[in-house]
Motif scaffolding. Structure first.
Motif: not given
Length: 417
Positions: A292-301, A325-331
C-alpha cells in the motif's frame, strides 16, 4: 490526434477518462472531477433507465461535443475553472489524466474517444454514504450531512439554502433531489464497466470503505483476474477493517489518498465526527504495509488558512519511506475560500509560508503549491453576500455542532462579526 500532439487547451480526459456517480435518482457522468455539478450528464433512473448507462454516456452527443472542441484546439466552457487554476497556480490537472495513461501514442477521436471505444481510467463514486460531515462538503457526498440538514432545516439551518442576494447554495438545499440520502444504492451497472483496457480506477464517495458496492466491484475484478488494475481509494482514514486489508492484498497496486485538511484540533473542527489521534494511528499502521502506498490530501480553505505551516510541519515529521506526492486542492465554494482574508492577514500568511520555505528547502514544492492556491483565491471575485454568508454558515454550523471557530483560533474573531 495523439496525446503527444496536444494543443494548449487539450485534455485527454474526455477521450480516456470517466467520472461516474451512481447516487440518488440519477446516474451522473462527466469527463473529470474538476467539472462543476451544473455541467454534467444526467440519466434519470426512473424515466430513462438503460441496460448499459455507461455505454450510453460514452457514446453520447454531449461528450462528443466536448471531444470535438478539444480537437479543434478551442477551450470548452466546462473547463473554465480548470483553466483558471492552471493559469494562476501552475497546477495542471489535465497532466494528471495524461499521466494515468503512461502512453502518449494513443490516438483520440470524436466518436469513440479512443480505438477501444471505452474509458481507460475511472473515477467511480457509488453513493454518498459517509460517516463524516466535513465543513466544505455537503449532502451530495455525505449521508451524515444530508441527515443533519433534514434535522435542522427548520431551525439552525433555516434559510442557509440562499444568500441574502438570492444566490442559491445547492449544498445546503433541503430539496431531497440534491441530498441523495440513500445509504444503499447498489445495482449491477458496475458489471458494464469495460475492464479489458482499464489501467486505473479511483474510488471516492462518500466514504468508499463503508460502501458494499465498492467491495463487490473490487472482489468481482479479482474473480475476473483483473488484479493488475491500479486502484486508488480516497478515504477519510477512519476505518480499515481486516476484510478490506485482505482484499487490498490481492491487488498489485493500491494507493490510498487520505483526506486530512488539517492537524489536531483544526482537523477535528473541519472533519466533523473524525478524531485526529485515531486517524493518525490508522495512517501509521497502513504505512507499514508493503503493498500500500499512501498520500495525504488537503483542501486549502478559510478554516485551515492559519494552520498551513502546521500542516507542513506535520508532513516534515511524517517521513514515511513509501510516501507519494501529497495533494493540495482549491476549495469549491467562494465563501469558504481564503479570499475571505483581509490584506493584513493575507500578507501575514504569505510571509509565514515564504519564511518556512527559506528555512526548509526540502518542502519547497509543497509550499509553492499552497502559495499558488492562495494566489488563485486572491483573484476570485467574492461578493458581499458571500462574505456575509461565511459568517452565517460558520456560526450556524458551530451552534448545531457545539463547536467554535473562535475558540479554535482567535484570529477568526474579526471575520465572524
Amino acid at each position: 490526434m495523439q496525446e503527444s500532439d496536444k494543443p494548449k487547451t487539450f485534455c485527454v480526459a474526455p477521450f480516456s477518462h470517466m467520472w461516474y456517480r451512481n447516487s440518488g435518482n440519477y446516474y451522473v457522468f462527466k469527463p473529470c472531477c474538476e467539472v462543476r455539478d451544473n455541467d454534467v450528464y444526467y440519466i434519470d433512473k426512473n424515466k430513462n433507465h438503460k441496460d448499459n448507462v455507461i455505454a450510453e454516456y460514452w457514446n453520447s452527443e454531449w461528450i462528443k461535443d466536448i471531444r470535438k472542441t478539444m480537437l479543434e484546439n478551442k477551450p470548452h466552457k466546462i473547463c473554465t475553472d480548470c483553466y483558471k487554476v492552471e493559469k494562476t497556480t501552475g497546477r495542471k490537472h489535465r497532466d494528471d489524466y495524461a499521466g494515468y495513461l503512461k502512453d502518449n501514442t494513443i490516438e483520440f477521436n470524436v466518436d469513440t474517444g479512443n480505438k477501444w471505444n471505452t474509458p481507460l481510467t475511472l473515477d467511480y463514486r457509488p453513493s454518498n454514504l459517509c460517516n463524516l460531515k466535513c465543513r466544505m462538503c455537503g449532502p451530495g457526498s455525505s449521508t451524515e450531512w444530508a441527515k443533519e440538514i433534514e434535522r435542522y432545516k427548520n431551525s439552525h439551518y433555516q434559510n442557509l439554502d440562499k444568500m441574502e442576494d438570492g444566490t442559491e447554495v445547492i449544498m445546503m438545499s433541503t430539496d431531497n433531489a440534491f441530498m441523495f440520502d440513500r445509504e444503499t444504492n447498489a445495482d449491477d451497472q458496475y458489471k458494464n464497466l469495460p475492464l479489458d483496457n482499464i489501467r486505473r480506477a479511483a474510488f471516492l464517495g462518500g466514504e468508499p470503505l463503508l460502501n458494499e458496492e465498492v467491495f463487490n466491484i473490487m472482489s468481482n475484478w479479482i474473480k475476473l483476474g483483473k488484479d493488475n488494475i491500479k486502484i486508488q481509494i480516497t478515504t477519510n482514514g477512519t476505518s480499515f477493517t481486516d476484510r478490506w486489508l485482505k482484499l487490498f492484498s490481492k491487488f498489485k497496486r493500491i494507493k490510498l489518498v487520505i483526506s486530512l485538511d488539517g492537524v489536531g484540533n483544526t482537523f477535528d473542527y473541519i472533519r466533523t465526527n473524525a478524531n485526529w489521534d485515531k486517524v493518525l494511528e490508522n495512517c501509521k499502521n497502513l504505512s507499514k504495509l508493503d503493498h500500500i502506498t499512501i498520500c495525504f490530501s488537503y483542501c486549502i480553505q478559510m478554516y485551515n488558512v492559519f494552520g498551513l505551516v502546521e500542516i507542513l510541519e506535520f508532513l516534515k515529521t511524517w517521513k514515511q519511506p513509501k510516501d507519494d506526492t501529497h495533494i493540495f486542492e482549491v476549495v469549491f465554494q467562494n465563501f469558504l475560500s481564503t479570499s475571505m482574508l483581509d490584506t493584513e492577514d493575507y500578507n501575514k500568511v504569505i510571509s509565514e509560508l515564504q519564511d518556512y520555505r527559506n528555512k526548509n528547502l526540502d518542502r519547497t514544492i509543497e509550499v509553492d503549491e499552497i502559495l499558488g492556491i492562495l494566489k488563485y483565491d486572491r483573484n476570485r471575485v467574492v461578493s458581499d453576500a458571500e462574505k456575509k454568508y461565511f459568517i452565517s454558515y460558520t456560526n450556524k454550523l458551530d451552534e448545531a455542532r457545539k463547536t467554535s471557530l473562535i475558540d479554535l483560533n482567535q484570529d477568526f474573531k474579526k471575520y465572524l462579526i
